[in-house]
Design a protein around this motif. Structure first.
Motif, PDB file in Angstrom:
ATOM      1  N   ARG A   8       0.892  -1.166   0.000  1.00 34.41           N
ATOM      2  CA  ARG A   8       0.000   0.000   0.000  1.00 34.41           C
ATOM      3  C   ARG A   8       0.918   1.199   0.000  1.00 34.41           C
ATOM      4  O   ARG A   8       1.639   1.439   0.955  1.00 34.41           O
ATOM      5  CB  ARG A   8      -0.902   0.010   1.235  1.00 34.41           C
ATOM      6  N   GLY A   9       0.936   1.926  -1.110  1.00 32.82           N
ATOM      7  CA  GLY A   9       1.935   2.967  -1.265  1.00 32.82           C
ATOM      8  C   GLY A   9       3.304   2.318  -1.414  1.00 32.82           C
ATOM      9  O   GLY A   9       3.478   1.400  -2.217  1.00 32.82           O
ATOM     10  N   ARG A  33      -9.687  -8.128   1.506  1.00 32.89           N
ATOM     11  CA  ARG A  33     -10.193  -8.811   2.701  1.00 32.89           C
ATOM     12  C   ARG A  33      -9.049  -9.096   3.680  1.00 32.89           C
ATOM     13  O   ARG A  33      -9.176  -8.875   4.885  1.00 32.89           O
ATOM     14  CB  ARG A  33     -10.879 -10.114   2.285  1.00 32.89           C
ATOM     15  N   ILE A  34      -7.931  -9.585   3.142  1.00 33.23           N
ATOM     16  CA  ILE A  34      -6.768  -9.866   4.003  1.00 33.23           C
ATOM     17  C   ILE A  34      -6.192  -8.565   4.550  1.00 33.23           C
ATOM     18  O   ILE A  34      -5.852  -8.467   5.735  1.00 33.23           O
ATOM     19  CB  ILE A  34      -5.701 -10.651   3.221  1.00 33.23           C
ATOM     20  N   TYR A  35      -6.098  -7.564   3.682  1.00 32.09           N
ATOM     21  CA  TYR A  35      -5.560  -6.253   4.090  1.00 32.09           C
ATOM     22  C   TYR A  35      -6.404  -5.654   5.218  1.00 32.09           C
ATOM     23  O   TYR A  35      -5.873  -5.216   6.243  1.00 32.09           O
ATOM     24  CB  TYR A  35      -5.538  -5.330   2.872  1.00 32.09           C
ATOM     25  N   ASN A  36      -7.731  -5.662   5.058  1.00 33.23           N
ATOM     26  CA  ASN A  36      -8.619  -5.125   6.092  1.00 33.23           C
ATOM     27  C   ASN A  36      -8.606  -5.985   7.348  1.00 33.23           C
ATOM     28  O   ASN A  36      -8.720  -5.465   8.467  1.00 33.23           O
ATOM     29  CB  ASN A  36     -10.051  -5.025   5.549  1.00 33.23           C
ATOM     30  N   GLY A  37      -8.468  -7.307   7.179  1.00 34.44           N
ATOM     31  CA  GLY A  37      -8.395  -8.210   8.327  1.00 34.44           C
ATOM     32  C   GLY A  37      -7.177  -7.924   9.186  1.00 34.44           C
ATOM     33  O   GLY A  37      -7.255  -7.953  10.425  1.00 34.44           O
ATOM     34  N   ARG A  38      -6.062  -7.635   8.543  1.00 33.96           N
ATOM     35  CA  ARG A  38      -4.843  -7.300   9.283  1.00 33.96           C
ATOM     36  C   ARG A  38      -5.034  -5.992  10.060  1.00 33.96           C
ATOM     37  O   ARG A  38      -4.576  -5.863  11.200  1.00 33.96           O
ATOM     38  CB  ARG A  38      -3.652  -7.172   8.330  1.00 33.96           C
ATOM     39  N   ALA A 179      -8.722   5.445  11.340  1.00 37.89           N
ATOM     40  CA  ALA A 179      -8.730   4.013  11.011  1.00 37.89           C
ATOM     41  C   ALA A 179      -9.628   3.741   9.818  1.00 37.89           C
ATOM     42  O   ALA A 179      -9.340   2.878   8.982  1.00 37.89           O
ATOM     43  CB  ALA A 179      -9.186   3.210  12.216  1.00 37.89           C
ATOM     44  N   GLY A 180     -10.726   4.506   9.701  1.00 37.34           N
ATOM     45  CA  GLY A 180     -11.640   4.325   8.585  1.00 37.34           C
ATOM     46  C   GLY A 180     -11.023   4.698   7.255  1.00 37.34           C
ATOM     47  O   GLY A 180     -11.377   4.130   6.208  1.00 37.34           O
ATOM     48  N   LEU A 181     -10.089   5.638   7.272  1.00 32.78           N
ATOM     49  CA  LEU A 181      -9.427   6.057   6.032  1.00 32.78           C
ATOM     50  C   LEU A 181      -8.496   4.971   5.503  1.00 32.78           C
ATOM     51  O   LEU A 181      -8.228   4.911   4.303  1.00 32.78           O
ATOM     52  CB  LEU A 181      -8.627   7.347   6.271  1.00 32.78           C
ATOM     53  N   GLU A 182      -7.994   4.117   6.404  1.00 32.97           N
ATOM     54  CA  GLU A 182      -7.062   3.064   5.986  1.00 32.97           C
ATOM     55  C   GLU A 182      -7.776   1.883   5.343  1.00 32.97           C
ATOM     56  O   GLU A 182      -7.189   1.162   4.545  1.00 32.97           O
ATOM     57  CB  GLU A 182      -6.267   2.577   7.201  1.00 32.97           C
ATOM     58  N   VAL A 183      -9.043   1.694   5.704  1.00 30.66           N
ATOM     59  CA  VAL A 183      -9.800   0.542   5.209  1.00 30.66           C
ATOM     60  C   VAL A 183     -10.137   0.721   3.726  1.00 30.66           C
ATOM     61  O   VAL A 183     -10.475   1.817   3.283  1.00 30.66           O
ATOM     62  CB  VAL A 183     -11.095   0.361   6.021  1.00 30.66           C
ATOM     63  N   ILE A 184     -10.024  -0.365   2.967  1.00 27.98           N
ATOM     64  CA  ILE A 184     -10.411  -0.375   1.551  1.00 27.98           C
ATOM     65  C   ILE A 184     -11.547  -1.381   1.383  1.00 27.98           C
ATOM     66  O   ILE A 184     -11.345  -2.585   1.580  1.00 27.98           O
ATOM     67  CB  ILE A 184      -9.222  -0.764   0.648  1.00 27.98           C
ATOM     68  N   GLU A 185     -12.725  -0.888   1.065  1.00 22.13           N
ATOM     69  CA  GLU A 185     -13.866  -1.784   0.848  1.00 22.13           C
ATOM     70  C   GLU A 185     -13.560  -2.725  -0.318  1.00 22.13           C
ATOM     71  O   GLU A 185     -12.911  -2.336  -1.287  1.00 22.13           O
ATOM     72  CB  GLU A 185     -15.130  -0.975   0.552  1.00 22.13           C
ATOM     73  N   GLU A 186     -14.037  -3.965  -0.196  1.00 17.34           N
ATOM     74  CA  GLU A 186     -13.750  -4.967  -1.237  1.00 17.34           C
ATOM     75  C   GLU A 186     -14.255  -4.522  -2.604  1.00 17.34           C
ATOM     76  O   GLU A 186     -13.615  -4.780  -3.622  1.00 17.34           O
ATOM     77  CB  GLU A 186     -14.395  -6.300  -0.844  1.00 17.34           C
ATOM     78  N   SER A 187     -15.393  -3.833  -2.623  1.00 13.31           N
ATOM     79  CA  SER A 187     -15.960  -3.378  -3.896  1.00 13.31           C
ATOM     80  C   SER A 187     -15.179  -2.222  -4.503  1.00 13.31           C
ATOM     81  O   SER A 187     -15.300  -1.924  -5.693  1.00 13.31           O
ATOM     82  CB  SER A 187     -17.427  -2.961  -3.706  1.00 13.31           C
ATOM     83  N   GLU A 188     -14.346  -1.554  -3.674  1.00 13.61           N
ATOM     84  CA  GLU A 188     -13.570  -0.402  -4.139  1.00 13.61           C
ATOM     85  C   GLU A 188     -12.106  -0.746  -4.381  1.00 13.61           C
ATOM     86  O   GLU A 188     -11.315   0.115  -4.771  1.00 13.61           O
ATOM     87  CB  GLU A 188     -13.659   0.733  -3.115  1.00 13.61           C
ATOM     88  N   ALA A 189     -11.719  -1.990  -4.146  1.00 12.04           N
ATOM     89  CA  ALA A 189     -10.302  -2.372  -4.254  1.00 12.04           C
ATOM     90  C   ALA A 189      -9.864  -2.457  -5.712  1.00 12.04           C
ATOM     91  O   ALA A 189     -10.587  -2.979  -6.566  1.00 12.04           O
ATOM     92  CB  ALA A 189     -10.066  -3.710  -3.564  1.00 12.04           C
ATOM     93  N   GLN A 190      -8.676  -1.926  -5.972  1.00 16.53           N
ATOM     94  CA  GLN A 190      -8.091  -1.975  -7.313  1.00 16.53           C
ATOM     95  C   GLN A 190      -6.616  -2.350  -7.192  1.00 16.53           C
ATOM     96  O   GLN A 190      -5.902  -1.791  -6.375  1.00 16.53           O
ATOM     97  CB  GLN A 190      -8.228  -0.614  -8.005  1.00 16.53           C
ATOM     98  N   LEU A 191      -6.175  -3.323  -8.006  1.00 18.76           N
ATOM     99  CA  LEU A 191      -4.775  -3.752  -7.985  1.00 18.76           C
ATOM    100  C   LEU A 191      -4.023  -3.147  -9.159  1.00 18.76           C
ATOM    101  O   LEU A 191      -4.564  -3.002 -10.260  1.00 18.76           O
ATOM    102  CB  LEU A 191      -4.686  -5.285  -8.044  1.00 18.76           C
ATOM    103  N   ILE A 216       5.698 -11.080  -8.022  1.00 17.96           N
ATOM    104  CA  ILE A 216       5.451  -9.733  -8.543  1.00 17.96           C
ATOM    105  C   ILE A 216       4.996  -8.826  -7.400  1.00 17.96           C
ATOM    106  O   ILE A 216       4.454  -9.297  -6.399  1.00 17.96           O
ATOM    107  CB  ILE A 216       4.397  -9.732  -9.669  1.00 17.96           C
ATOM    108  N   ILE A 217       5.249  -7.546  -7.569  1.00 23.36           N
ATOM    109  CA  ILE A 217       4.802  -6.551  -6.590  1.00 23.36           C
ATOM    110  C   ILE A 217       3.507  -5.937  -7.099  1.00 23.36           C
ATOM    111  O   ILE A 217       3.468  -5.364  -8.193  1.00 23.36           O
ATOM    112  CB  ILE A 217       5.864  -5.456  -6.381  1.00 23.36           C
ATOM    113  N   VAL A 218       2.430  -6.089  -6.330  1.00 22.67           N
ATOM    114  CA  VAL A 218       1.162  -5.459  -6.676  1.00 22.67           C
ATOM    115  C   VAL A 218       0.823  -4.436  -5.598  1.00 22.67           C
ATOM    116  O   VAL A 218       1.158  -4.622  -4.418  1.00 22.67           O
ATOM    117  CB  VAL A 218       0.019  -6.485  -6.817  1.00 22.67           C
ATOM    118  N   LYS A 219       0.196  -3.357  -6.022  1.00 27.52           N
ATOM    119  CA  LYS A 219      -0.200  -2.313  -5.076  1.00 27.52           C
ATOM    120  C   LYS A 219      -1.712  -2.217  -5.047  1.00 27.52           C
ATOM    121  O   LYS A 219      -2.362  -2.253  -6.083  1.00 27.52           O
ATOM    122  CB  LYS A 219       0.426  -0.980  -5.475  1.00 27.52           C
ATOM    123  N   ILE A 220      -2.249  -2.113  -3.840  1.00 26.75           N
ATOM    124  CA  ILE A 220      -3.687  -2.011  -3.664  1.00 26.75           C
ATOM    125  C   ILE A 220      -4.062  -0.555  -3.435  1.00 26.75           C
ATOM    126  O   ILE A 220      -3.412   0.144  -2.658  1.00 26.75           O
ATOM    127  CB  ILE A 220      -4.177  -2.910  -2.499  1.00 26.75           C
TER     128      ILE A 220
END
Length: 290
Positions: A8-9, A33-38, A179-191, A216-220
């Protein structure tokens, strides 16, 4: 299996193993989902550290008030007597005024703190350095461990307004919080990968080929935020090593320059004619007036 190094960044988050034929429409929500779970585990650990130190959450109308103000307003914490930690409590006042100060005893504190350490280790960013992949089962395991520790210390449960209970029941409202700003909704996630937006209608192998043994390095990102910054040509660690190498090289060159210095030729002991002048008695002659 393709290994995804999720960022992320510029910050590494976790490693994830997926099939090269994975549909991106399913992969992006899984990563989110994993990102938000963490993030959820981290929020729980932070609150549970406070729980171990200062006990359960006060009702909202009592938070931040002094003892005199509470007495004057005739407020009472109805949950203080219901939510007593196993083995009794030890009073330790919460200077912020968020918790009631009736902390668990030393033994129960250790149960909470040890569980926090284990849960953090499961989803830590250090897993990237250790080359360990994280999946949703590991995130759930960390949450279950934290839930178990709370049940051991508070078998009767926590007050319904306690953020730990709210988080464990998935009822948290993070709107308007950092904390809410860090969360990425699953429907809004882009790789993103290599500066390219991974289209949800395609497969992962449409972009990276059919090599199943690649990393590979992917950014969310959130949809609509635009392309994230590209990866630097060299990593921060490689840059440090290069700077250290050139510093050592520079020091070596300085030392060599000092070894080649010929200023010693002006010294008296290096004068080829000193012995001759001494025999002729013309040593240390001063030509100026006395």
């Amino acid at each position: 299996m393709v290994r995804l190094h999720v960022k992320r960044g510029d910050e590494s988050q976790f490693l994830l193993q997926v099939s090269g034929s994975a549909r991106l429409a399913e992969l992006a929500p899984l990563v989110a989902r994993i990102y938000n779970g963490r993030l959820k585990v981290q929020r729980l650990c932070s609150e549970m550290e406070e729980l171990a130190e200062h006990g359960v959450y006060l009702p909202y109308n009592m938070q931040g008030l002094t003892d005199e103000q509470i007495e004057e307003l005739k407020l009472k914490d109805e949950w203080a007597e219901k939510c007593v930690p196993s083995g009794g409590s030890v009073f330790k006042k919460d200077e912020i005024g968020r918790r009631n100060g009736h902390a668990p005893n030393e033994k129960m504190q250790q149960v909470i703190k040890k569980t926090i350490e284990e849960a953090k280790a499961l989803i830590s960013r250090k897993q990237v350095q250790a080359n360990v992949c994280v999946n949703m089962e590991m995130v759930k395991d960390a949450l279950d461990q934290l839930r178990g520790a709370v049940m051991i210390v508070y078998p009767m449960g926590l007050p319904p307004h306690d953020p730990i209970r709210v988080e464990l029941e998935d009822k948290e409202d993070l709107s308007g919080t950092h904390a809410g700003l860090e969360v990425i909704e699953e429907s809004e996630a882009q790789l993103w990968w290599a500066g390219k937006e991974l289209n949800e209608t395609k497969l992962l192998c449409d972009y990276i080929g059919k090599n199943e043994k690649t990393t590979i390095i992917v950014k969310i990102q959130k949809k609509g935020q635009g392309a994230p910054g590209r990866e630097p040509l060299i990593s921060h660690e490689e840059q440090k090593q290069m700077m250290l190498y050139y510093y050592r090289k520079q020091e070596e060159l300085k030392k060599l320059e000092e070894d080649d210095d010929d200023s010693f030729l002006n010294a008296e002991w290096a004068d080829n004619h000193a012995l001759k002048r001494q025999f002729h008695g013309v040593k240390d002659i001063k030509w100026g007036p006395r």
